[in-house]
Motif scaffolding. Structure first.
Motif, PDB file in Angstrom:
ATOM      1  N   GLU A  14       9.651   1.191  -9.041  1.00  0.00           N
ATOM      2  CA  GLU A  14       8.306   0.753  -9.649  1.00  0.00           C
ATOM      3  C   GLU A  14       7.739   1.092  -8.329  1.00  0.00           C
ATOM      4  O   GLU A  14       6.175   1.694  -8.502  1.00  0.00           O
ATOM      5  CB  GLU A  14       8.084  -0.951  -9.020  1.00  0.00           C
ATOM      6  N   LEU A  15       8.068   1.557  -6.880  1.00  0.00           N
ATOM      7  CA  LEU A  15       7.240   2.318  -6.235  1.00  0.00           C
ATOM      8  C   LEU A  15       6.877   4.113  -6.305  1.00  0.00           C
ATOM      9  O   LEU A  15       5.277   4.339  -6.519  1.00  0.00           O
ATOM     10  CB  LEU A  15       7.176   1.680  -4.931  1.00  0.00           C
ATOM     11  N   PHE A  16       7.443   4.487  -6.787  1.00  0.00           N
ATOM     12  CA  PHE A  16       7.905   5.376  -7.411  1.00  0.00           C
ATOM     13  C   PHE A  16       6.469   5.479  -8.772  1.00  0.00           C
ATOM     14  O   PHE A  16       5.656   6.846  -8.601  1.00  0.00           O
ATOM     15  CB  PHE A  16       8.925   6.396  -7.845  1.00  0.00           C
ATOM     16  N   SER A  17       6.661   4.551  -9.225  1.00  0.00           N
ATOM     17  CA  SER A  17       6.145   4.760 -10.456  1.00  0.00           C
ATOM     18  C   SER A  17       4.678   4.642 -10.306  1.00  0.00           C
ATOM     19  O   SER A  17       4.052   5.584 -10.869  1.00  0.00           O
ATOM     20  CB  SER A  17       6.582   3.431 -12.304  1.00  0.00           C
ATOM     21  N   ASP A  18       4.260   3.719  -9.560  1.00  0.00           N
ATOM     22  CA  ASP A  18       2.700   3.287  -8.456  1.00  0.00           C
ATOM     23  C   ASP A  18       2.580   3.992  -7.879  1.00  0.00           C
ATOM     24  O   ASP A  18       1.214   5.111  -8.290  1.00  0.00           O
ATOM     25  CB  ASP A  18       2.555   2.293  -8.399  1.00  0.00           C
ATOM     26  N   LYS A  19       2.802   4.990  -7.473  1.00  0.00           N
ATOM     27  CA  LYS A  19       2.347   6.051  -6.178  1.00  0.00           C
ATOM     28  C   LYS A  19       2.761   7.383  -5.732  1.00  0.00           C
ATOM     29  O   LYS A  19       2.439   8.602  -6.001  1.00  0.00           O
ATOM     30  CB  LYS A  19       3.074   4.896  -4.870  1.00  0.00           C
ATOM     31  N   GLY A  20       3.871   7.457  -6.875  1.00  0.00           N
ATOM     32  CA  GLY A  20       4.412   9.110  -7.457  1.00  0.00           C
ATOM     33  C   GLY A  20       5.375   9.074  -5.636  1.00  0.00           C
ATOM     34  O   GLY A  20       5.401   8.174  -4.678  1.00  0.00           O
ATOM     35  N   PHE A  21       6.079  10.026  -6.053  1.00  0.00           N
ATOM     36  CA  PHE A  21       7.443  10.456  -5.173  1.00  0.00           C
ATOM     37  C   PHE A  21       6.518  10.374  -3.385  1.00  0.00           C
ATOM     38  O   PHE A  21       7.119   9.959  -2.147  1.00  0.00           O
ATOM     39  CB  PHE A  21       7.627  11.847  -5.252  1.00  0.00           C
ATOM     40  N   LYS A  22       5.531  11.363  -3.274  1.00  0.00           N
ATOM     41  CA  LYS A  22       4.924  12.227  -2.070  1.00  0.00           C
ATOM     42  C   LYS A  22       4.481  11.138  -1.328  1.00  0.00           C
ATOM     43  O   LYS A  22       4.414  10.879  -0.404  1.00  0.00           O
ATOM     44  CB  LYS A  22       3.964  13.247  -2.440  1.00  0.00           C
ATOM     45  N   ASP A  28       8.451   1.609   2.980  1.00  0.00           N
ATOM     46  CA  ASP A  28       7.851   0.999   1.433  1.00  0.00           C
ATOM     47  C   ASP A  28       8.776   0.584   0.240  1.00  0.00           C
ATOM     48  O   ASP A  28       8.525  -0.571   0.577  1.00  0.00           O
ATOM     49  CB  ASP A  28       6.910   2.090   0.574  1.00  0.00           C
ATOM     50  N   ILE A  29       9.589   1.243   0.619  1.00  0.00           N
ATOM     51  CA  ILE A  29      10.580   0.643  -0.568  1.00  0.00           C
ATOM     52  C   ILE A  29      11.982  -0.863  -0.330  1.00  0.00           C
ATOM     53  O   ILE A  29      11.725  -1.300  -0.072  1.00  0.00           O
ATOM     54  CB  ILE A  29      11.847   1.830  -0.931  1.00  0.00           C
ATOM     55  N   THR A  30      11.908  -0.501   1.805  1.00  0.00           N
ATOM     56  CA  THR A  30      12.543  -1.591   2.424  1.00  0.00           C
ATOM     57  C   THR A  30      12.086  -2.450   2.396  1.00  0.00           C
ATOM     58  O   THR A  30      11.961  -3.336   2.311  1.00  0.00           O
ATOM     59  CB  THR A  30      13.335  -1.209   3.304  1.00  0.00           C
ATOM     60  N   LYS A  31      10.350  -2.377   2.621  1.00  0.00           N
ATOM     61  CA  LYS A  31       9.577  -3.281   2.640  1.00  0.00           C
ATOM     62  C   LYS A  31       8.845  -4.214   1.572  1.00  0.00           C
ATOM     63  O   LYS A  31       9.635  -5.691   1.331  1.00  0.00           O
ATOM     64  CB  LYS A  31       8.316  -2.728   3.155  1.00  0.00           C
ATOM     65  N   LYS A  32       9.579  -3.719   0.428  1.00  0.00           N
ATOM     66  CA  LYS A  32       8.950  -4.278  -0.934  1.00  0.00           C
ATOM     67  C   LYS A  32      11.196  -4.998  -1.465  1.00  0.00           C
ATOM     68  O   LYS A  32      10.605  -6.025  -2.215  1.00  0.00           O
ATOM     69  CB  LYS A  32       8.385  -3.636  -2.227  1.00  0.00           C
ATOM     70  N   ALA A  33      11.500  -4.435  -0.759  1.00  0.00           N
ATOM     71  CA  ALA A  33      13.444  -5.064  -1.207  1.00  0.00           C
ATOM     72  C   ALA A  33      13.321  -5.793  -0.343  1.00  0.00           C
ATOM     73  O   ALA A  33      14.395  -7.073  -0.292  1.00  0.00           O
ATOM     74  CB  ALA A  33      14.476  -3.588  -1.331  1.00  0.00           C
ATOM     75  N   GLY A  34      12.304  -6.410   1.188  1.00  0.00           N
ATOM     76  CA  GLY A  34      13.085  -7.242   1.732  1.00  0.00           C
ATOM     77  C   GLY A  34      14.272  -7.262   2.502  1.00  0.00           C
ATOM     78  O   GLY A  34      14.839  -7.987   3.157  1.00  0.00           O
ATOM     79  N   MET A  35      14.429  -5.696   3.235  1.00  0.00           N
ATOM     80  CA  MET A  35      15.798  -5.571   3.911  1.00  0.00           C
ATOM     81  C   MET A  35      15.054  -5.332   4.917  1.00  0.00           C
ATOM     82  O   MET A  35      13.684  -3.984   4.925  1.00  0.00           O
ATOM     83  CB  MET A  35      16.728  -4.665   2.796  1.00  0.00           C
ATOM     84  N   ALA A  36      15.946  -4.015   5.454  1.00  0.00           N
ATOM     85  CA  ALA A  36      15.427  -3.003   7.245  1.00  0.00           C
ATOM     86  C   ALA A  36      16.027  -1.474   6.665  1.00  0.00           C
ATOM     87  O   ALA A  36      16.721  -1.302   5.962  1.00  0.00           O
ATOM     88  CB  ALA A  36      16.586  -3.515   8.070  1.00  0.00           C
ATOM     89  N   GLU A  99       6.694  13.922 -12.402  1.00  0.00           N
ATOM     90  CA  GLU A  99       6.636  14.253 -11.318  1.00  0.00           C
ATOM     91  C   GLU A  99       7.646  16.143 -12.080  1.00  0.00           C
ATOM     92  O   GLU A  99       6.957  16.737 -10.837  1.00  0.00           O
ATOM     93  CB  GLU A  99       7.480  13.832 -10.311  1.00  0.00           C
ATOM     94  N   TRP A 100       7.736  16.481 -13.034  1.00  0.00           N
ATOM     95  CA  TRP A 100       8.662  17.300 -13.039  1.00  0.00           C
ATOM     96  C   TRP A 100       7.475  18.644 -13.282  1.00  0.00           C
ATOM     97  O   TRP A 100       7.995  20.011 -13.043  1.00  0.00           O
ATOM     98  CB  TRP A 100       8.966  16.888 -14.635  1.00  0.00           C
ATOM     99  N   TYR A 101       6.455  18.385 -13.272  1.00  0.00           N
ATOM    100  CA  TYR A 101       5.098  19.037 -13.350  1.00  0.00           C
ATOM    101  C   TYR A 101       4.820  19.564 -11.951  1.00  0.00           C
ATOM    102  O   TYR A 101       3.801  20.472 -12.001  1.00  0.00           O
ATOM    103  CB  TYR A 101       4.438  18.669 -14.502  1.00  0.00           C
TER     104      TYR A 101
END
Length: 192
Positions: A14-22, A28-36, A99-101
């Motif tokens: 979801e985050l890669f789709s919304d914000k891109g890889f960079k 960000d990922i762990t915060k969204k997942a609710g874990m350390a 992101e391939w491009y």
């Protein structure tokens, strides 16, 4: 354990789709997942590895959708053109595949992934399409003096030209791609 891995995967997708890889980081990922943050590394060695896993899954899904949409009763040139068009449309419509491009980002991710997993692990070819090429060869619709895997490498080269669009000049795309495809397919289907 698999629930946590799936949750990390889904949140990252979801985050890669919304914000891109960079612009997405592990915190960000762990915060969204609710874990350390440390929990992330129990499942993935890096953000790049997770991104490539998601990218490969999305790429496989796109290729399967493309294959299901093909009209195989058409000429090889028409089928290849259709496959290229469906693939290009799907790549640009999906923010993760897009992101391939972005070669400054994707080239580095792919290189790290290949180093860790080997050169065969990033296979952007169409496995089912290889079977179609073999069928065309058996039916005399495509040259059989060229190995079917080599023909797939030729198709891969055509696809990779897209990543050099800016260097060649965007005003020439997609016409350049279509002309290249036509010329290559004429050479591959000249069975005389």
């Amino acid at each position: 354990m698999e629930d946590k891995k799936s949750l990390i995967y889904d949140c990252a997708k979801e985050l890669f789709s919304d914000k891109g890889f960079k612009d997405t980081n592990v915190s960000d990922i762990t915060k969204k997942a609710g874990m350390a943050v440390g929990t992330f590394y129990n499942y993935y060695s890096s953000k790049e590895k997770l991104f490539m896993e998601i990218f490969l899954a999305e790429n496989a899904k796109l290729k399967q959708e493309c294959m299901q949409s093909l009209d195989l009763s058409q000429s090889p040139l028409t089928v290849v053109r259709q496959m290229m068009m469906l693939n290009m449309e799907g790549m640009t419509a999906n923010p993760i595949l897009k992101e391939w491009y972005n070669k400054s980002v994707f080239g580095k991710i792919e290189q790290l992934f290949r180093e860790e997993n080997g050169t065969q692990s990033v296979d952007f070819l169409y496995d089912s399409f290889l079977e179609i090429v073999k069928q065309w060869q058996a039916e005399g619709k495509m040259r059989s003096d060229i190995d079917s895997k080599m023909i797939m490498m030729v198709f891969t080269a055509i696809i990779n030209v897209e990543t050099h669009k800016e260097e060649i000049g965007p005003e020439y795309f997609p016409q350049l791609l279509d002309h290249m495809t036509e010329l290559i397919m004429k050479g591959l289907t000249d069975c005389s």
